[in-house]
Design a protein around this motif. Structure first.
Motif, PDB file in Angstrom:
ATOM      1  N   UNK A 189       0.646  17.139   0.859  1.00 54.34           N
ATOM      2  CA  UNK A 189       1.601  17.683  -0.110  1.00 54.34           C
ATOM      3  C   UNK A 189       2.797  18.307   0.591  1.00 54.34           C
ATOM      4  N   UNK A 190       2.561  18.949   1.741  1.00 52.43           N
ATOM      5  CA  UNK A 190       3.664  19.522   2.514  1.00 52.43           C
ATOM      6  C   UNK A 190       4.497  18.426   3.175  1.00 52.43           C
ATOM      7  N   UNK A 234       6.357  16.756   0.302  1.00 51.26           N
ATOM      8  CA  UNK A 234       7.043  17.713  -0.561  1.00 51.26           C
ATOM      9  C   UNK A 234       6.737  17.468  -2.034  1.00 51.26           C
ATOM     10  N   UNK A 235       5.449  17.375  -2.344  1.00 49.87           N
ATOM     11  CA  UNK A 235       5.006  17.185  -3.728  1.00 49.87           C
ATOM     12  C   UNK A 235       3.847  18.138  -3.998  1.00 49.87           C
ATOM     13  N   UNK A 236       3.486  18.268  -5.269  1.00 46.56           N
ATOM     14  CA  UNK A 236       2.365  19.123  -5.642  1.00 46.56           C
ATOM     15  C   UNK A 236       1.047  18.499  -5.179  1.00 46.56           C
ATOM     16  N   UNK A 237       0.053  19.337  -4.967  1.00 41.07           N
ATOM     17  CA  UNK A 237      -1.249  18.843  -4.511  1.00 41.07           C
ATOM     18  C   UNK A 237      -1.893  17.938  -5.554  1.00 41.07           C
ATOM     19  N   UNK A 238      -1.653  18.196  -6.832  1.00 38.65           N
ATOM     20  CA  UNK A 238      -2.218  17.346  -7.878  1.00 38.65           C
ATOM     21  C   UNK A 238      -1.649  15.932  -7.783  1.00 38.65           C
ATOM     22  N   UNK A 253       0.475   3.224   3.460  1.00 44.71           N
ATOM     23  CA  UNK A 253       1.076   2.809   4.733  1.00 44.71           C
ATOM     24  C   UNK A 253       0.443   3.577   5.893  1.00 44.71           C
ATOM     25  N   UNK A 254       0.155   4.849   5.666  1.00 43.01           N
ATOM     26  CA  UNK A 254      -0.518   5.661   6.680  1.00 43.01           C
ATOM     27  C   UNK A 254      -1.914   5.119   6.962  1.00 43.01           C
ATOM     28  N   UNK A 255      -2.614   4.707   5.902  1.00 46.35           N
ATOM     29  CA  UNK A 255      -3.952   4.144   6.044  1.00 46.35           C
ATOM     30  C   UNK A 255      -3.915   2.873   6.881  1.00 46.35           C
ATOM     31  N   UNK A 256      -2.894   2.021   6.645  1.00 45.89           N
ATOM     32  CA  UNK A 256      -2.790   0.751   7.367  1.00 45.89           C
ATOM     33  C   UNK A 256      -2.614   0.953   8.872  1.00 45.89           C
ATOM     34  N   UNK A 257      -2.106   2.118   9.253  1.00 44.07           N
ATOM     35  CA  UNK A 257      -1.872   2.388  10.674  1.00 44.07           C
ATOM     36  C   UNK A 257      -3.120   2.905  11.378  1.00 44.07           C
ATOM     37  N   UNK A 258      -4.139   3.255  10.611  1.00 45.80           N
ATOM     38  CA  UNK A 258      -5.323   3.885  11.181  1.00 45.80           C
ATOM     39  C   UNK A 258      -6.536   2.981  11.063  1.00 45.80           C
ATOM     40  N   UNK A 259      -7.485   3.179  11.952  1.00 45.97           N
ATOM     41  CA  UNK A 259      -8.693   2.364  11.960  1.00 45.97           C
ATOM     42  C   UNK A 259      -9.739   2.872  10.995  1.00 45.97           C
ATOM     43  N   UNK A 260     -10.725   2.014  10.743  1.00 42.83           N
ATOM     44  CA  UNK A 260     -11.818   2.367   9.844  1.00 42.83           C
ATOM     45  C   UNK A 260     -12.519   3.645  10.306  1.00 42.83           C
ATOM     46  N   UNK A 261     -12.750   4.536   9.371  1.00 42.49           N
ATOM     47  CA  UNK A 261     -13.433   5.781   9.679  1.00 42.49           C
ATOM     48  C   UNK A 261     -12.522   6.912  10.100  1.00 42.49           C
ATOM     49  N   UNK A 262     -11.226   6.618  10.264  1.00 43.51           N
ATOM     50  CA  UNK A 262     -10.277   7.663  10.666  1.00 43.51           C
ATOM     51  C   UNK A 262     -10.058   8.645   9.530  1.00 43.51           C
ATOM     52  N   UNK A 263     -10.031   9.907   9.852  1.00 50.67           N
ATOM     53  CA  UNK A 263      -9.815  10.953   8.860  1.00 50.67           C
ATOM     54  C   UNK A 263      -8.335  11.030   8.511  1.00 50.67           C
ATOM     55  N   UNK A 264      -8.007  11.070   7.225  1.00 52.57           N
ATOM     56  CA  UNK A 264      -6.608  11.240   6.829  1.00 52.57           C
ATOM     57  C   UNK A 264      -6.322  12.732   6.669  1.00 52.57           C
ATOM     58  N   UNK A 265      -5.051  13.143   6.691  1.00 51.71           N
ATOM     59  CA  UNK A 265      -4.717  14.565   6.528  1.00 51.71           C
ATOM     60  C   UNK A 265      -5.239  15.128   5.206  1.00 51.71           C
ATOM     61  N   UNK A 266      -5.388  16.422   5.144  1.00 49.50           N
ATOM     62  CA  UNK A 266      -5.874  17.085   3.936  1.00 49.50           C
ATOM     63  C   UNK A 266      -4.829  17.001   2.825  1.00 49.50           C
ATOM     64  N   UNK A 267      -5.262  17.300   1.593  1.00 45.53           N
ATOM     65  CA  UNK A 267      -4.331  17.309   0.465  1.00 45.53           C
ATOM     66  C   UNK A 267      -3.185  18.282   0.722  1.00 45.53           C
TER      67      UNK A 267
END
Length: 251
Positions: free
Chosen positions: A53-54, A57-61, A35-49
């Motif tokens: 995870x923060x 509220x889940x593990x990085x794996x 859903x986050x990807x759908x809100x952003x344009x091509x080439x946009x950087x997504x947040x880090x793992x």
């Protein structure tokens, strides 16, 4: 069973939810990242793992598995040390049309880089598959397929030397082979085609620039001219995360 009324046509029913109703944690995270990807344009950087995870509220794996699947599906792609939103997949028609035509129709610039052009006697297996004569001279043309300078596939073409004797001198390796044949007065009649899912060999993965674990779409094609004579045998390997194939069916 409760189905969402706003479900997109063609989407999996109750996507990712097994009948016992327990949603795998990684899949819930994957849906939220999608859903986050759908809100952003091509080439946009997504947040880090770590950030994702923060946020969820889940593990990085768990995040890593979700992102890995989105990369394999072609919704995300790796760029340097980050992950960015990928563009839409290239739609290639299943027809007797060239790769060049299919890519241009989508506003992309097609290209090819030659790997090898060899000449050798037609082996038994190729003769049996195509109808060429065992031992007659054939060309093998291998090229990396490009779309806007991005490597997206690998194509191997086998054709009788008698059909195109000057292939090694009057053919531009980065141009359309089908346009070249048409320029020689050669017209396609029909073809047999088979599609399967494979993993690239280490050599193929290196040439295309992908990890060996990335699923590939492999197309085998044997073409004939309007007189039914064997024309070419093509093995085309496409990145599964960058391509989809379309066709129109009639009864």
């Amino acid at each position: 069973m409760d189905y969402p009324n706003d479900q997109a046509p063609g989407a999996p029913v109750r996507s990712g939810i097994p009948e016992h109703g327990r949603i795998p944690k990684y899949y819930a995270v994957k849906a939220r990242i999608a859903a986050l990807v759908d809100e952003r344009g091509e080439g946009s950087l997504i947040p880090t793992e770590r950030d994702l995870s923060e946020r969820y509220d889940v593990a990085r794996e768990t995040v890593r598995q979700a992102v890995r699947e989105l990369v394999l599906e072609g919704k995300l792609r790796r760029r340097g040390r980050g992950t960015v939103v990928a563009g839409p997949k290239l739609e290639q028609p299943l027809s007797l049309a060239s790769y060049t035509e299919g890519v241009r129709r989508q506003g992309r610039t097609p290209g090819r880089t030659i790997v090898t052009l060899d000449r050798f006697p037609c082996p038994d297996a190729l003769a049996a598959e195509t109808g060429l004569t065992r031992g007659e001279p054939v060309w093998h043309l291998e090229r990396v397929l490009l779309a806007d300078d991005e490597r997206v596939g690998l194509e191997s073409t086998y054709v009788a030397v008698a059909s195109v004797p000057g292939l090694d001198t009057d053919f531009e390796p980065d141009s359309s082979f089908y346009a070249y044949l048409h320029g020689k007065g050669i017209t396609f009649g029909d073809a047999d085609e088979r599609i399967e899912t494979v993993l690239a060999t280490p050599r193929e993965a290196l040439l295309i620039g992908t990890p060996p674990a990335l699923p590939m779409l492999l197309i085998h094609r044997v073409s004939r001219d309007t007189e039914g004579r064997p024309l070419e045998r093509v093995r085309s390997l496409y990145r599964g995360d960058r391509f989809s194939f379309t066709t129109h069916l009639r009864s």
